[in-house]
Design a protein around this motif. Structure first.
Motif, short mmCIF file in Angstrom:
data_model
loop_
_atom_site.label_atom_id
_atom_site.label_comp_id
_atom_site.label_asym_id
_atom_site.label_seq_id
_atom_site.Cartn_x
_atom_site.Cartn_y
_atom_site.Cartn_z
N SER A 49 0.89 -1.20 0.18
CA SER A 49 0.00 -0.07 0.13
C SER A 49 0.81 1.21 0.03
O SER A 49 0.41 2.57 -0.32
CB SER A 49 -0.84 0.07 1.25
OG SER A 49 -0.13 0.22 2.52
N LEU A 78 -5.92 -0.86 0.16
CA LEU A 78 -4.62 -0.60 -0.44
C LEU A 78 -4.21 0.86 -0.36
O LEU A 78 -2.98 1.10 -0.74
CB LEU A 78 -5.02 -0.90 -2.21
CG LEU A 78 -3.67 -1.24 -2.95
CD1 LEU A 78 -3.11 -2.33 -2.46
CD2 LEU A 78 -4.19 -1.30 -4.38
N GLY A 79 -5.14 1.66 0.25
CA GLY A 79 -4.45 3.12 0.82
C GLY A 79 -4.95 4.16 -0.39
O GLY A 79 -4.94 5.32 -0.19
N SER A 111 -0.82 4.50 -1.56
CA SER A 111 -1.44 5.08 -0.52
C SER A 111 -1.39 6.98 -0.71
O SER A 111 -0.48 7.29 -1.15
CB SER A 111 -1.03 4.90 0.86
OG SER A 111 0.28 5.06 0.98
#
Length: 219
Positions: free
Chosen positions: A108, A142-143, A112
């Motif tokens: 991430s 996953l951000g 992110s």
């Protein structure tokens, strides 16, 4: 600004017909984005172009060995991008396994603090909207949180030609206006998060989880 369109289908065979219906959707998104944001860099990431090892090994696990060139190249593209468009069919009311498999190869930390947009489609009447609901949770972990507006294209084989054009030319404005609501949200958030990332590096403020799962634990 740089956006990546992830096409999450690798099925290149029939039946059912037509094969690779998602490619039409991705091309339509690409056309709309290039018209709407002519000064942005838009790139299509096709899961079919990234053959992965049968034994799952994420990109970040190659710490002491050289990662495959394709994964390294894609990691650089993800890190340099400002936002993402995720295009997926629906399998058993869920997102494409080809898309989740490709995305899961990366941590991430690359995705992110950047926004994403969800685009789903189907050959039937629902347009993949049930898969889209699950994708919100996946993308948040996953951000790259998804914007509120989503794009669903039911009976995509009737809406789009093989090259991604709107089948009925007079309907292009209506469809691109529909696409535009989502893409405008994506662009607004991408601009906002980029400005903030330029001021404050979020990876210094909020440490990434890189050693082991216990870093997530409460005291």
């Amino acid at each position: 600004m740089k956006f990546l369109i992830f096409l999450g289908t690798t099925r290149d065979s029939t039946p059912p017909k037509p094969s690779r219906l998602g490619l039409r959707v991705a091309k339509a998104c690409l056309d709309c984005l290039n018209i709407q944001f002519s000064d942005h860099e838009i790139e299509l990431i096709d899961a079919l172009d990234y053959p992965l090892e049968s034994v799952f090994k994420p990109y970040f696990s190659y710490a002491n060995s050289k990662a495959p060139a394709a994964l390294s190249s894609l990691a650089e593209k993800i890190e340099s991008a400002d936002g993402f468009i995720m295009v997926s069919p629906e399998y058993n009311h869920s997102m494409s396994p080809a898309l989740s498999n490709l995305l899961n190869h990366f941590g991430s930390s690359l995705f992110s603090y950047k926004p994403s947009a969800i685009v789903t489609y189907s050959a039937g009447q629902w347009g993949g909207m049930r898969a889209a609901i699950g994708m919100r949770t996946f993308l948040s972990e996953l951000g790259c949180l998804s914007v509120s507006a989503m794009i669903h294209i039911p009976k995509a084989q009737e809406v789009l030609t093989e090259d991604g054009a709107i089948e009925a030319h007079e309907d292009q404005r209506a469809w691109f206006n529909y696409f535009g609501r989502t893409f405008n949200q994506l662009d607004w958030w991408a601009q906002a998060t980029k400005n903030q990332r330029d001021k404050i590096d979020p990876h210094n403020t909020v440490s990434d989880f890189k050693r082991d799962p216990s870093q997530r634990n409460a005291p």
